[in-house]
Write a protein that holds these residues in place. Structure first.
Motif, PDB file in Angstrom:
ATOM      1  N   PRO A 163      -2.493  20.961   7.624  1.00 40.75           N
ATOM      2  CA  PRO A 163      -2.617  20.400   8.972  1.00 40.75           C
ATOM      3  C   PRO A 163      -1.396  19.543   9.326  1.00 40.75           C
ATOM      4  CG  PRO A 163      -4.694  20.226   7.810  1.00 40.75           C
ATOM      5  CD  PRO A 163      -3.697  20.715   6.811  1.00 40.75           C
ATOM      6  N   ARG A 164      -0.796  19.849  10.474  1.00 40.55           N
ATOM      7  CA  ARG A 164       0.328  19.084  11.022  1.00 40.55           C
ATOM      8  C   ARG A 164       1.559  19.117  10.133  1.00 40.55           C
ATOM      9  NH1 ARG A 164      -4.199  16.331  10.767  1.00 40.55           N
ATOM     10  NH2 ARG A 164      -5.422  15.930  12.671  1.00 40.55           N
ATOM     11  N   THR A 165       1.644  20.054   9.217  1.00 38.81           N
ATOM     12  CA  THR A 165       2.746  20.114   8.250  1.00 38.81           C
ATOM     13  C   THR A 165       3.358  21.503   8.276  1.00 38.81           C
ATOM     14  OG1 THR A 165       1.604  18.529   6.830  1.00 38.81           O
ATOM     15  CG2 THR A 165       3.401  19.792   5.844  1.00 38.81           C
ATOM     16  N   GLU A 209      -2.120  11.279   4.954  1.00 39.03           N
ATOM     17  CA  GLU A 209      -3.176  11.516   5.931  1.00 39.03           C
ATOM     18  C   GLU A 209      -2.777  12.570   6.961  1.00 39.03           C
ATOM     19  OE1 GLU A 209      -6.273  10.441   6.102  1.00 39.03           O
ATOM     20  OE2 GLU A 209      -6.056   9.358   4.209  1.00 39.03           O
ATOM     21  N   THR A 210      -1.472  12.734   7.203  1.00 42.99           N
ATOM     22  CA  THR A 210      -1.018  13.750   8.158  1.00 42.99           C
ATOM     23  C   THR A 210      -1.433  15.146   7.714  1.00 42.99           C
ATOM     24  OG1 THR A 210       0.865  12.393   8.818  1.00 42.99           O
ATOM     25  CG2 THR A 210       1.028  14.739   9.284  1.00 42.99           C
ATOM     26  N   ALA A 211      -1.454  15.375   6.409  1.00 39.02           N
ATOM     27  CA  ALA A 211      -1.767  16.704   5.876  1.00 39.02           C
ATOM     28  C   ALA A 211      -3.256  16.913   5.639  1.00 39.02           C
ATOM     29  CB  ALA A 211      -1.002  16.929   4.567  1.00 39.02           C
ATOM     30  N   ARG A 212      -4.092  15.965   6.039  1.00 40.69           N
ATOM     31  CA  ARG A 212      -5.535  16.087   5.861  1.00 40.69           C
ATOM     32  C   ARG A 212      -6.196  16.433   7.190  1.00 40.69           C
ATOM     33  NH1 ARG A 212      -7.071  13.316   1.042  1.00 40.69           N
ATOM     34  NH2 ARG A 212      -9.200  13.053   1.814  1.00 40.69           N
ATOM     35  N   GLU A 213      -7.384  17.000   7.101  1.00 38.11           N
ATOM     36  CA  GLU A 213      -8.169  17.284   8.303  1.00 38.11           C
ATOM     37  C   GLU A 213      -9.615  16.963   8.011  1.00 38.11           C
ATOM     38  OE1 GLU A 213      -8.231  17.127  11.476  1.00 38.11           O
ATOM     39  OE2 GLU A 213      -6.841  18.800  11.706  1.00 38.11           O
ATOM     40  N   GLU A 214     -10.019  15.771   8.402  1.00 40.33           N
ATOM     41  CA  GLU A 214     -11.378  15.311   8.179  1.00 40.33           C
ATOM     42  C   GLU A 214     -11.884  14.674   9.467  1.00 40.33           C
ATOM     43  OE1 GLU A 214     -11.493  12.715   4.827  1.00 40.33           O
ATOM     44  OE2 GLU A 214     -10.638  14.189   3.434  1.00 40.33           O
ATOM     45  N   PRO A 215     -13.193  14.445   9.570  1.00 39.62           N
ATOM     46  CA  PRO A 215     -13.710  13.797  10.785  1.00 39.62           C
ATOM     47  C   PRO A 215     -13.002  12.473  11.053  1.00 39.62           C
ATOM     48  CG  PRO A 215     -15.516  14.671   9.482  1.00 39.62           C
ATOM     49  CD  PRO A 215     -14.282  14.837   8.650  1.00 39.62           C
ATOM     50  N   VAL A 270      -7.510   7.962  12.646  1.00 35.45           N
ATOM     51  CA  VAL A 270      -6.846   7.422  11.453  1.00 35.45           C
ATOM     52  C   VAL A 270      -5.331   7.472  11.629  1.00 35.45           C
ATOM     53  CG1 VAL A 270      -6.369   7.857   9.012  1.00 35.45           C
ATOM     54  CG2 VAL A 270      -8.723   7.909   9.859  1.00 35.45           C
ATOM     55  N   LEU A 271      -4.828   8.629  12.080  1.00 35.07           N
ATOM     56  CA  LEU A 271      -3.379   8.781  12.232  1.00 35.07           C
ATOM     57  C   LEU A 271      -2.829   7.847  13.295  1.00 35.07           C
ATOM     58  CD1 LEU A 271      -3.056  12.654  11.912  1.00 35.07           C
ATOM     59  CD2 LEU A 271      -2.324  10.929  10.265  1.00 35.07           C
ATOM     60  N   ARG A 272      -3.576   7.698  14.387  1.00 38.59           N
ATOM     61  CA  ARG A 272      -3.120   6.795  15.443  1.00 38.59           C
ATOM     62  C   ARG A 272      -2.964   5.377  14.912  1.00 38.59           C
ATOM     63  NH1 ARG A 272      -3.421   6.599  21.036  1.00 38.59           N
ATOM     64  NH2 ARG A 272      -2.675   4.576  21.750  1.00 38.59           N
ATOM     65  N   ARG A 273      -3.925   4.916  14.159  1.00 38.29           N
ATOM     66  CA  ARG A 273      -3.870   3.558  13.655  1.00 38.29           C
ATOM     67  C   ARG A 273      -2.816   3.402  12.561  1.00 38.29           C
ATOM     68  NH1 ARG A 273      -8.133   4.625  16.192  1.00 38.29           N
ATOM     69  NH2 ARG A 273      -9.454   3.037  17.185  1.00 38.29           N
TER      70      ARG A 273
END
Length: 305
Positions: A107-109, A160-166, A171-174
């Protein structure tokens, strides 16, 4: 809420976006059609950063580059590596032809996915007069050397950029906000920066608290005496100290902040000038219009058009 937190919260019109790419040398990517503010860092290796057609700068591992107000920038493994492709928005272009978003490995990578240098890139689309206040605090590119605080922050953001969880977007924004604030603190404490007066005042006894009160309740009918009493200082001492540290008298600072908020509220076509005036603490729309024109050079109605 302190001044920097208030600026960040009010200025962000859209959610922040975080992406990363992994590349083995030689590699080079150009970013065009840029948002207001980019946060770029290299993990696991060094990179070069070139703004528009300017001279390249070096990004050592875990350095952070804050980039504002430029047309494009290129990140590469070496200044001599020719550009290989261009990213506009979420689309990859090779020789001017769109070829899609690139190959995503997580994800996102995207990129080679074979180790090597990881470039983490977060972007903000800031807007309005409040956004301009934040952007005006930075040069076109500010490179913040890695510190013991930036390294773990960047590592967590990349993970966290490479993770996809609820809740992942939240999380990324913060995390991106955290990286940005840490970078801003480091930049403003360095030898190449001139931090804004209000930033230096945030930790001053009494004055930082007064700034927080003004930002929490800008529409309140503050007096200098009331502010001074709220922070347990005499009126004369408070007024002199506030002016010395912030660079403006308390009520002049308040007026400037109110009108910046008003300039952004006027972007809403459903909000009347009278409603905006009341929202920022003016009971008389005429007095509001006079103050607004004095700062922005046009009436509120003309500014809206």
């Amino acid at each position: 809420m302190d001044v920097l937190s208030d600026l960040l919260q009010r200025a962000q019109a859209t959610n922040a976006l975080v992406r990363q790419f992994i590349a083995q040398p030689p590699w080079s990517v150009t970013y065009a059609e840029l948002p207001s503010l980019s946060v770029v860092a290299a993990l696991g290796g060094c990179a070069t950063l070139r703004i528009d057609d300017g001279a390249p700068a070096t990004l050592a591992a875990n350095d952070i580059a804050l980039i504002t107000g430029v047309g494009s920038y290129t990140i590469a493994d070496d200044p001599a590596t020719p550009p290989r492709y261009v990213i506009r928005g979420n689309t990859k272009y090779v020789d001017g032809q769109a070829v899609g978003p690139g190959e995503f490995h997580a994800p996102r990578t995207y990129g080679d996915g074979l180790g090597g240098t990881t470039i983490v890139r977060g972007v903000y689309d800031l807007h309005g007069a409040v956004g301009r206040r934040l952007l005006d605090l930075l040069p076109p590119v500010a490179i913040v050397a890695a510190t013991d605080r930036t390294r773990p922050a960047l590592s967590l953001l990349a993970s966290e950029t490479a993770r996809e969880e609820p809740g992942q977007d939240a999380v990324l924004r913060r995390l991106l906000d955290f990286v940005l604030v840490v970078a801003l603190r480091a930049w403003w404490s360095g030898p190449d920066a001139t931090p804004p007066s209000w930033y230096q005042a945030l930790t001053a006894p009494g004055i930082g608290d007064a700034l927080r009160l003004l930002h929490e309740s800008p529409a309140r009918r503050w007096t200098v005496a009331e502010l001074a009493g709220s922070v347990a200082m005499s009126r004369a001492t408070f007024a002199a100290r506030f002016t010395e540290l912030v660079g403006l008298p308390p009520l002049t600072y308040l007026t400037s902040w109110r009108l910046a908020l008003a300039a952004d509220l006027l972007r809403d076509p459903a909000a009347t000038v009278a409603a905006v005036a009341r929202a920022v603490g003016y009971e008389d729309p005429f007095a509001f219009a006079v103050a607004f024109k004095r700062i922005y050079g046009v009436t509120p109605s003309a500014w809206r058009r």
